[in-house]
Design an enzyme around this catalytic site. Structure first.
Site, PDB file in Angstrom:
ATOM      1  CB  VAL A   1      -0.964  -0.011   1.206  1.00  0.00           C
ATOM      2  CG1 VAL A   1      -1.733   1.295   1.314  1.00  0.00           C
ATOM      3  CG2 VAL A   1      -1.924  -1.177   1.099  1.00  0.00           C
ATOM      4  CB  ALA A   2       3.900   2.163   1.886  1.00  0.00           C
TER       5      ALA A   2
ATOM      6  CD  GLU B   1      -2.024   4.333  -1.019  1.00  0.00           C
ATOM      7  OE1 GLU B   1      -2.061   4.216   0.196  1.00  0.00           O
ATOM      8  OE2 GLU B   1      -1.087   3.918  -1.715  1.00  0.00           O
TER       9      GLU B   1
ATOM     10  CG  ASP C   1     -13.107  28.525 -37.817  1.00  0.00           C
ATOM     11  OD1 ASP C   1     -12.772  28.513 -39.007  1.00  0.00           O
ATOM     12  OD2 ASP C   1     -14.234  28.880 -37.426  1.00  0.00           O
TER      13      ASP C   1
ATOM     14  CG  ASN D   1       5.949   5.389  -2.180  1.00  0.00           C
ATOM     15  OD1 ASN D   1       5.890   6.071  -1.163  1.00  0.00           O
ATOM     16  ND2 ASN D   1       4.892   5.210  -2.967  1.00  0.00           N
TER      17      ASN D   1
ATOM     18  CG  ASN E   1       0.788   5.129   2.011  1.00  0.00           C
ATOM     19  OD1 ASN E   1       1.340   5.547   1.006  1.00  0.00           O
ATOM     20  ND2 ASN E   1      -0.340   4.454   1.985  1.00  0.00           N
TER      21      ASN E   1
ATOM     22  CB  THR F   1       5.375  11.604   5.520  1.00  0.00           C
ATOM     23  OG1 THR F   1       5.250  11.433   6.929  1.00  0.00           O
ATOM     24  CG2 THR F   1       6.660  12.336   5.213  1.00  0.00           C
TER      25      THR F   1
END
Length: 892
Positions: free
Chosen positions: A295-296, A300, A342, A691, A719, A722
């Protein structure tokens, strides 16, 4: 009575039939209709059953539930869903809720933007004419436009919307506004007796009237030759339905990045889990650690940060008169390499204006024209004119006549005042055969006739020319040459003349009534460029963006405007729709990067130009306001519609709407898009670096014989707090200096280009090495709270890192520590929260932390300072060209 149609001959649904090069009698015969009585009611009913109603078909539409379900099909989204489930299983409810909230936010945004695309066809339906006047069985009837069939005889008058595609049978000074279909800036004179060439552009088919256009003047009748989807409007609807909405650069990069990162992280976390089990660690602890690390390591927060960055960018763009309808397109603006615009209303003011006057052989601006002949010129411009003054100093009428009216009024010649002494008593209205108009005004010494029209229609009828000394012989060849030169410069040229009569002549003999004229002067008119457009074009060029004009107007007009604005040079070629039709895709691909002006193009050709540029690796913004522009707007990487003068169809198909219809606004939006792209890259650089440091820290510690450096709760804190809060604050980073003096980032550029992957690897490894060293020192020196030191050092290192990467090249001291106040506040808040975790006893028990001494806290700060110095050193090397490839400036 109408005849039964021949099925072999009657092919109105076949768009290959060139009705414009068939005379009226042939068209009537082909469709078995009668010019006086029209169709019979029985035959009309039979054809309605055969060809269907005169409506635009709606394709299969996805239900809202299908659109919503599609938002969860992305690979990275599926991985996050799996991570949320695992987090819930092992008890990390907070993390589960955070991920679910992010997934729902993205689903709502994606659903909204895709559901919006389904509305374009509905907008096309709304512009269809609701009723039509027809002749059936010799009777004049008003019927629903949906009941029209091929072969119907339709009657038109000023103000009517044309209900189907018509081959005109009769026209009486009829003009049709076709701007929404062709881009022509002024109403087009229609003439049923003229035959157009088979390959003539839509704007040149003067014997046709097309569904959705508007009759602005005169009256006429026409034979229905196409209904529903077989009309030109229907073909545009088909193109719009067939056009696939292209993915934005961000979506493409994000998808590729998500797949690779998810696979990599899952492999690493599996390896760590297995390695921990082999070392004898408790299985539940290793499962918690692996899930927390997954997850870290998977950012996400990236979807949320991207969404917020885009939303803030869209909000700021509204203040600059640009309304973003498709959120991911905000970032796409930073990738744009070509802007296909145009002409009418976007690059020009969308109003005709007198640009120059030829008086006594001298070409001058209208405000420079003086003298006795000037009085005759402005009087003719004012009196031979049907435009009327309105409240507030504006005028109403035909755009050309309004321009003449305004020029005369500015010179002090008001039609209303002049007509008090010389009232209009008669007129010979303009028609497309004579190509001139004459008005007759009563005066003290007879009748004065003023004539205006095309030079080729007026000059042959002149016998002399006014000048300061009186009347001289007419230098016709010289005047014709001057008129041709003015037309070549993109001007619409009119000749003005006059003649004094004792009484109003016989108006049944127009040839005699408009003969023996005295030439006064030539007037050149143009829809002029916007004042700010040239500067905007120059900014595009300095930013490495190529502006291209694609218009339905005449080639000479397009070339002249393009030359004035700096889009094209004198020697640049203009490709017309006819030439484009004869080019195969290979030829077009070879010329598309060097062509700056396209004129007289149709909707399908606009798509061809966009696709040819995209095939050459370009990212294209396309502007437009008409129905004819909608398919190309949808096909382009960024479709830009006009908010003031545009149609609903164009706005529904577009990604961005210009609230002020101004080309310069696009350039301002591009600047905003580049800023947003830079900030998203900064977030990715920040979160992946940190990460990676976490992954290396947890993966390598066991291999050096040390215990796990962080608990799952520590990983969750880093996660969510920070990583997440400072990352969100990065979206507020101001644009770097010189952002519009560099080329756009290449559309095919990897997300990690320009030194980003090197930074992630090196700085991530440095962070993990520093923290591992601190852990080794603490473990081997019997420091009981070494884990709190590791936790704090990692947090502080990440915070100094986020401050250092605010610019790719410039030092933090140069850009200013306080220039991004939200980030400074967030960093200070995060530091405060971290200190609370260390020194508040209640939080010590929850997070398993212990108070640190001043020396231990100093060591944590020292680790963070090393990261700051290292990143500043990296930027110094990059600024001096010693590492990475610097972004080159564009030559001006």
């Amino acid at each position: 009575m109408s005849r039964e149609p021949d099925p072999e001959k009657n092919a109105p649904a076949d768009s290959s039939v060139d009705w414009h090069d068939r005379d009226a009698a042939t068209a009537l015969s082909t469709l078995s209709s009668d010019a006086q009585r029209g169709l019979s009611a029985v035959e009309a009913a039979r054809r309605l059953a055969l060809y269907g109603p005169n409506l635009l078909q709606q394709g299969d539409r996805r239900s809202p539930w299908r659109i919503l379900a599609a938002q969860f099909a992305d690979f990275m989204i599926l991985v996050l869903m799996a991570a949320a489930v695992l987090s819930g299983v092992v008890g990390d409810i907070a993390d589960t809720l955070a991920i679910v909230a992010i997934l729902l936010l993205n689903a709502v945004i994606g659903f909204t933007q895709e559901y919006r695309a389904e509305k374009a066809m509905a907008a096309l339906q709304r512009i269809a004419a609701p009723s039509a006047t027809v002749m059936r069985d010799g009777q004049r009837l008003v019927i629903a436009a949906a009941e029209l069939v091929p072969g119907d005889l339709v009657l038109l008058e000023a103000g009517n919307m044309v209900p189907a595609d018509l081959r005109l049978l009769e026209t009486m000074r009829m003009r049709v506004e076709e701007a929404a279909l062709t881009g022509e800036s002024v109403p087009v004179d229609k003439d049923a007796g003229i035959l157009a060439e088979a390959d003539a552009a839509l704007g040149d088919r003067r014997n046709m009237a097309y569904k959705g256009t508007i009759v602005t003047y005169g009256r006429g009748s026409g034979l229905v030759v196409a209904t529903g989807m077989a009309t030109e409007l229907g073909q545009i609807a088909a193109l719009l339905a067939a056009s696939e909405e292209s993915k934005t650069p961000l979506q493409k990069r994000h998808a590729a990045f998500g797949r690779r990162l998810a696979i990599f992280v899952l492999l690493v976390c599996t390896l760590i889990f297995v390695a921990g089990l082999l070392r004898g660690e408790p299985p539940l602890l290793m499962l918690l650690t692996a899930v927390s690390l997954a997850v870290a390591a998977i950012p996400e927060a990236l979807p949320a940060v991207v969404t917020i960055a885009l939303a803030l960018g869209a909000y700021r763009m509204v203040e600059q008169q640009a309304l973003m309808r498709r959120l991911p397109s905000v970032e796409t603006l930073g990738s744009i390499t070509y802007i296909c615009s145009d002409k009418t209303g976007t690059l020009t003011e969308n109003r005709m204006r007198v640009e120059s006057c030829l008086v006594e052989g001298v070409l001058l601006a209208p405000e420079q024209v003086t003298g006795a002949v000037a009085g005759h010129l402005f009087t003719a411009m004012a009196l031979c004119n049907d435009a009327t003054s309105e409240a507030g100093g504006s005028a109403a009428g035909d755009p050309t006549e309004v321009a003449l009216h305004v020029a005369a009024q500015r010179a002090g010649f008001s039609r209303e005042i002049l007509e008090r002494d010389t009232p209009r008593r008669a007129e010979l209205p303009f028609d497309s055969v004579r190509m001139r108009m004459t008005t007759f005004h009563a005066g003290a010494d007879g009748v004065m006739a003023y004539t205006k029209g095309a030079p080729e229609a007026v000059l042959p009828r002149c016998i002399g020319v006014f000048n300061a000394s009186g009347v001289e012989s007419l230098p016709r060849a010289e005047l014709e040459s001057t008129a041709a030169a003015m037309a070549a410069d993109g001007l619409r040229v009119l000749a003005l003349a006059c003649r004094r009569w004792d009484a109003i002549p016989d108006l049944n003999d127009a040839e005699a009534a408009e003969d023996g004229l005295m030439f006064i002067g030539l007037v050149g008119l143009m829809d002029p460029p916007r004042a700010e457009a040239a500067a905007a074009v120059a900014t595009c060029l300095s930013a490495g963006i190529t502006p291209v004009m694609i218009t339905g107007d005449h080639p000479a007009t397009a070339r002249a405007i393009a030359r004035r604005l700096g889009i094209a040079d004198d020697g640049d070629a203009v490709i017309t729709g006819r030439e484009l039709a004869m080019m195969d895709d290979v030829t077009l691909a070879s010329r598309v990067l060097d062509t700056r002006v396209y004129a007289r193009v149709d909707p399908a050709q606009k798509i061809r130009v966009v696709e040819a540029l995209q095939a050459r690796g370009q990212f294209v913004a396309m502007t437009g306001d008409g129905v004819n522009d909608a398919p190309a707007l949808k096909r382009a990487d960024i479709g830009v519609a006009m908010g003031r003068g545009g149609t609903d169809v164009a706005r529904e198909a577009a990604d961005m709407v210009l609230l002020d219809d101004n080309f310069a606004t696009i350039v301002a939006a591009v600047r905003g898009g580049r800023r947003i792209y830079d900030n998203i890259r900064r977030f990715i650089k920040y979160v992946l670096t940190t990460n990676l440091a976490e992954v290396l820290l947890i993966a390598l510690a066991p291999f050096f014989g040390m215990p796990l450096p962080l608990l799952p709760l520590h990983i969750l804190w880093v996660n969510l707090v920070t990583d997440g809060l400072p990352g969100l604050a990065l979206t507020a980073e101001p644009a770097e200096r010189g952002i519009m003096q560099r080329p756009p980032h290449p559309p095919a550029e990897n997300m990690f280009a320009r030194g980003m992957w090197q930074h992630i690897l090196c700085v991530g490894a440095l962070m993990s090495a520093l923290v591992l060293t601190l852990q080794y020192w603490g473990v081997n020196n019997g420091v009981g709270h070494w884990q709190t030191m590791v936790f704090t050092a990692l947090t502080f290192a990440q915070l100094t890192h986020v401050m250092a990467i605010r610019s790719d090249l410039e030092s933090l001291l140069v850009i200013g520590v306080l220039s991004n106040r939200p980030l400074v506040i967030t960093v200070a808040l995060t530091v405060g929260l971290q200190l609370l975790l260390i020194y508040v006893p209640a939080l010590n028990r929850i997070f398993d932390t212990e108070p640190l001494s001043a020396l231990e806290l100093g060591l944590c700060l020292a680790c963070a300072a090393v990261v700051l110095v290292a990143v500043e050193g990296e930027k110094w090397l990059a600024r001096n060209g010693l590492i990475y490839k610097a972004v080159p400036e564009v030559s001006r």
